[in-house]
Scaffold this motif. Structure first.
Motif: not given
Ligand SMILES: Nc1ncnc2c1ncn2[C@@H]1O[C@H](COP(=O)(O)OP(=O)(O)OP(=O)(O)O)[C@@H](O)[C@H]1O
Ligand SMILES: [Mg+2]
Length: 393
Positions: A8-21, A59-67
């Protein structure tokens, strides 16, 4: 259980282990990227949600999709007290640099550089937080009027043209957009409006607190035709279950159903809190599966961690009168609350609370979900306030 493999990854902007929902928002972003790249009309996506729901992570994930789609992309934050110019100029610079790679001379990219230099010469004088300095040729008459609503569109259009000439597409990704002022937001909207009229391969993704919707509407009434505002809210029970269970199972562990139910009730499905409870329950558990009694014994730790970081960083930025106002709100409960009721609770006239309410909105602590109503932008903030009030007494 073992801290070294705690997923588990509590923290501002920390990528979650599972991006649910968040499938819908990500699908929408993917379609927007795909259409923009093909010169098709697509609305800019502005993700709206409370603190800690996962906007930055998205937004980080979208950045990845854009890449992945071969975009040139720049991800920036527009922090409180920083001008749009100070944030946008280096982002545009990095995008032009990426577009201008390769052997061929790219006339449109060279021109975009000249336009950026023109703009930089103006904003360096106008805003004291602009650090970019670009020596070389300028493009007189472009982006140098000193009027943001003229210059930003010039800049974005030339950027889009540069991308198009190279057969590329560009994405500007901006976090914390609620901190822009109306003129800045209006300039951005007008820029994207021109870009879309010319069907240029440039797209904007943004995220911000709920006040972002009102800000864009006030800045330009046609914004709703250009922008979509998908909401990132708390997770449903089913999604919260996935957010907890999937990471645990990756490590060969699990949560019992009552444990998940307990965490869901305590966190109301808010992603930041799910990570915090997941993390502490994992630490507290002697072995898998993690049951409800473990969750209960981990709860004080989870709350303590949140109070020290997530809540505290926000609270410490407030003036005494702002704290008093939030205290009044917290005493009334989770909210939303009528503005008059808050004033009544504080024993003052409603009109006299106007300035403090406005400054709390500007700081991103509260927002108005409907006319005359006030809500916290930080989920469960009322509980934090009541805890800290009790501790003071
Ligand atoms: N869909 C999700 N499922 C599980 N955990 C998530 C999800 N989205 C975010 N999180 C977790 O929630 C926390 C907060 O995420 P993030 O910092 O992106 O929120 P935010 O909306 O940007 O908050 P803020 O408004 O304070 O900047 C992180 O610990 C992250 O790992
Ligand atoms: Mg964020």
């Amino acid at each position: 259980m073992d801290v070294l493999i705690n997923p588990f990854a509590p923290g501002a902007g920390s990528p979650p282990p599972e991006l649910a929902g968040r499938r819908d928002i990500l699908n929408q972003a993917e379609v927007t990227l795909g259409r923009t790249m093909r010169g098709r009309s697509a609305k800019s996506v502005m993700i709206v949600g409370l603190r800690g729901v996962g906007k930055t992570v998205l937004l980080n994930r979208i950045n990845g999709l854009a890449d992945e789609q071969g975009y040139v992309a720049a991800l920036v934050e527009t922090p409180e007290n920083k001008s749009l110019a100070a944030v946008l100029a280096p982002a545009v610079r990095s995008l032009i640099l990426k577009i201008d790679r390769g052997e061929q001379v790219n006339a449109a990219a060279k021109r975009a550089f000249r336009v950026l230099r023109s703009w930089a010469s103006v904003i360096r004088v106008k805003y004291n937080d602009v650090e970019i300095s670009l020596d070389g040729e300028t493009e007189p008459g472009m982006a140098d009027s000193g009027d943001l609503e003229v210059d930003v569109p010039d800049l974005l259009v030339t950027l889009g043209e540069a991308a198009k000439e190279r057969g590329l597409a560009a994405a500007i990704i901006m976090d914390e957009l609620q901190y822009l002022n109306e003129v800045e937001m209006s300039a951005l909207i007008m820029g994207m409006h021109k870009v879309s009229q010319k069907q240029l391969p440039l797209i904007l993704f943004g995220a911000g607190l709920p006040q972002l919707v009102g800000l864009t509407g006030r800045s330009k009434s046609y914004a709703e035709r250009l922008f979509d505002f998908p909401e990132a809210g708390p997770l449903s029970y089913e999604d919260a279950k996935i957010a907890l269970q999937a990471p645990a199972r990756m490590e060969g562990a699990d949560f019992t159903e009552p444990a998940i139910r307990r965490i869901y009730d305590l966190t109301e499905g808010y992603p930041y809190f799910l990570q915090e409870w997941g993390y502490h329950a994992w630490l507290m558990a002697p072995a898998s599966p993690i049951g409800a009694p473990v969750v209960d014994s981990a709860t004080p730790q989870a709350i303590k961690a949140l109070d020290r970081s997530f809540f505290r960083v926000r609270f410490d930025r407030l003036t005494p009168s702002e704290k008093r106002y939030l205290r009044g709100m917290a005493e009334l409960g989770a909210g939303p609350h009528r503005t008059g009721d808050i004033a009544h609770r504080l024993n003052v006239k409603a009109t006299s609370t106007g300035p403090v309410r406005a400054s709390l909105i500007k700081k991103g602590m509260i927002y108005s979900p409907a006319h005359g109503d006030t809500s916290f932008t930080v989920p469960l903030f009322d509980q934090f306030m009541r805890r800290s009030m009790a501790a003071e007494q």
